[in-house]
Design a protein around this motif. Sequence first.
Motif, mmCIF file in Angstrom:
data_model
loop_
_atom_site.group_PDB
_atom_site.id
_atom_site.type_symbol
_atom_site.label_atom_id
_atom_site.label_comp_id
_atom_site.label_asym_id
_atom_site.label_seq_id
_atom_site.Cartn_x
_atom_site.Cartn_y
_atom_site.Cartn_z
ATOM 1 N N ALA A 115 -7.026 0.739 16.445
ATOM 2 C CA ALA A 115 -7.882 0.870 15.261
ATOM 3 C C ALA A 115 -7.080 0.644 13.984
ATOM 4 N N ALA A 116 -5.848 1.151 13.957
ATOM 5 C CA ALA A 116 -4.998 0.967 12.782
ATOM 6 C C ALA A 116 -4.676 -0.511 12.566
ATOM 7 N N VAL A 117 -4.336 -1.197 13.651
ATOM 8 C CA VAL A 117 -4.020 -2.626 13.548
ATOM 9 C C VAL A 117 -5.248 -3.398 13.071
ATOM 10 N N ASP A 118 -6.413 -3.077 13.620
ATOM 11 C CA ASP A 118 -7.653 -3.727 13.186
ATOM 12 C C ASP A 118 -7.888 -3.537 11.691
ATOM 13 N N ARG A 119 -7.741 -2.311 11.227
ATOM 14 C CA ARG A 119 -7.995 -2.004 9.821
ATOM 15 C C ARG A 119 -6.994 -2.701 8.904
ATOM 16 N N LEU A 120 -5.751 -2.778 9.335
ATOM 17 C CA LEU A 120 -4.735 -3.452 8.528
ATOM 18 C C LEU A 120 -5.031 -4.940 8.411
ATOM 19 N N PHE A 121 -5.398 -5.567 9.519
ATOM 20 C CA PHE A 121 -5.759 -6.982 9.477
ATOM 21 C C PHE A 121 -6.950 -7.205 8.552
ATOM 22 N N ARG A 122 -7.960 -6.364 8.688
ATOM 23 C CA ARG A 122 -9.155 -6.525 7.862
ATOM 24 C C ARG A 122 -8.820 -6.324 6.376
ATOM 25 N N ALA A 123 -8.053 -5.279 6.093
ATOM 26 C CA ALA A 123 -7.707 -4.994 4.700
ATOM 27 C C ALA A 123 -6.971 -6.170 4.060
ATOM 28 N N TYR A 124 -6.076 -6.779 4.820
ATOM 29 C CA TYR A 124 -5.248 -7.851 4.263
ATOM 30 C C TYR A 124 -5.967 -9.198 4.254
ATOM 31 N N PHE A 125 -6.497 -9.608 5.401
ATOM 32 C CA PHE A 125 -7.020 -10.964 5.538
ATOM 33 C C PHE A 125 -8.467 -11.139 5.084
ATOM 34 N N ILE A 126 -9.207 -10.057 4.974
ATOM 35 C CA ILE A 126 -10.594 -10.174 4.518
ATOM 36 C C ILE A 126 -10.765 -9.596 3.119
ATOM 37 N N ASP A 127 -10.220 -8.387 2.911
ATOM 38 C CA ASP A 127 -10.407 -7.715 1.625
ATOM 39 C C ASP A 127 -9.315 -8.025 0.606
ATOM 40 N N GLY A 128 -8.225 -8.657 1.052
ATOM 41 C CA GLY A 128 -7.146 -9.007 0.139
ATOM 42 C C GLY A 128 -6.399 -7.809 -0.424
ATOM 43 N N LYS A 129 -6.375 -6.702 0.318
ATOM 44 C CA LYS A 129 -5.703 -5.485 -0.145
ATOM 45 C C LYS A 129 -4.189 -5.594 0.010
ATOM 46 N N ASP A 130 -3.487 -4.863 -0.824
ATOM 47 C CA ASP A 130 -2.024 -4.770 -0.729
ATOM 48 C C ASP A 130 -1.684 -3.684 0.281
ATOM 49 N N ILE A 131 -1.386 -4.078 1.521
ATOM 50 C CA ILE A 131 -1.133 -3.087 2.573
ATOM 51 C C ILE A 131 0.309 -2.579 2.558
ATOM 52 N N GLY A 132 1.012 -2.862 1.471
ATOM 53 C CA GLY A 132 2.294 -2.208 1.234
ATOM 54 C C GLY A 132 2.118 -1.023 0.302
ATOM 55 N N ASN A 133 0.921 -0.894 -0.248
ATOM 56 C CA ASN A 133 0.608 0.176 -1.194
ATOM 57 C C ASN A 133 0.275 1.467 -0.455
ATOM 58 N N THR A 134 0.904 2.555 -0.859
ATOM 59 C CA THR A 134 0.728 3.830 -0.169
ATOM 60 C C THR A 134 -0.723 4.276 -0.127
ATOM 61 N N GLN A 135 -1.427 4.170 -1.242
ATOM 62 C CA GLN A 135 -2.809 4.632 -1.289
ATOM 63 C C GLN A 135 -3.690 3.831 -0.340
ATOM 64 N N GLN A 136 -3.453 2.540 -0.250
ATOM 65 C CA GLN A 136 -4.226 1.709 0.677
ATOM 66 C C GLN A 136 -3.977 2.140 2.122
ATOM 67 N N LEU A 137 -2.736 2.444 2.435
ATOM 68 C CA LEU A 137 -2.402 2.872 3.795
ATOM 69 C C LEU A 137 -3.011 4.234 4.109
ATOM 70 N N VAL A 138 -3.030 5.117 3.133
ATOM 71 C CA VAL A 138 -3.650 6.434 3.327
ATOM 72 C C VAL A 138 -5.150 6.271 3.564
ATOM 73 N N GLU A 139 -5.773 5.377 2.814
ATOM 74 C CA GLU A 139 -7.208 5.131 2.999
ATOM 75 C C GLU A 139 -7.492 4.574 4.392
ATOM 76 N N ILE A 140 -6.635 3.678 4.860
ATOM 77 C CA ILE A 140 -6.805 3.127 6.209
ATOM 78 C C ILE A 140 -6.647 4.226 7.256
ATOM 79 N N ALA A 141 -5.632 5.064 7.071
ATOM 80 C CA ALA A 141 -5.405 6.166 8.011
ATOM 81 C C ALA A 141 -6.613 7.098 8.059
#
Length: 216
Positions: A115-141
């Motif tokens: 689920a984490a890998v899925d969310r990271l892919f979606r955040a980066y490749f679809i939503d264009g999110k910065d997945i190096g950003n702590t807040q983005q990672l907390v939201e994914i978690a």
Amino acid sequence: MIRLDIFSDPICPWCYIGKSRLDRALEARPDHPFQVQWHPFQLNPDMPKAGMDRRSYLEAKFGGQDSAVKAYLPVATEAEASGLEINLEAIKRTPNTLDAHRLIHWAGIELKQNAAVDRLFRAYFIDGKDIGNTQQLVEIASAIGMNGDVVARLLASDADMGDIQARDADARAKGVQSVPTFVIANQHVVSGAQPTDLWSQVIDELTAQLAKDAAQ
């Protein structure tokens, strides 16, 4: 069960495509024998902690904008052929993925790694999110049922940072040179975003062999 170890980076488009193709084979065969484990491999281990502007990164890596566009044309073509949504223009920064790999590791402890890998892919490749950003990672978690406050505290520390870097280095020392790389039962290595049909065939062959072994 048979271990399927996957070496991947959440900013690797071929990993995104490869996972989707594997997932279709797994979904079509819900009794598949695989126990999937995700492992870290940073495409850019020397990336600054804050990441960098994506256009600057691509132009430096590929030697100009035109070359960068040509390099990513096969990605867009294969994603479309695989029925995947991908929005490369939305990506503004290329992140350092060390913290994303830490999140994948912690998600694995809670049996939420896929689920984490899925969310990271979606955040980066679809939503264009910065997945190096702590807040983005907390939201994914939080979105996959992890404790966001705990993850925030872990990310603020050096927890498991050395372990992730050591595992990345170990993968390279053992011959992993690109991702995605799949290792079946610690014996057979499959590299690249393989088609769903290949994975279906592998699953069928392994299932038949396991049934034969059980009958003996």
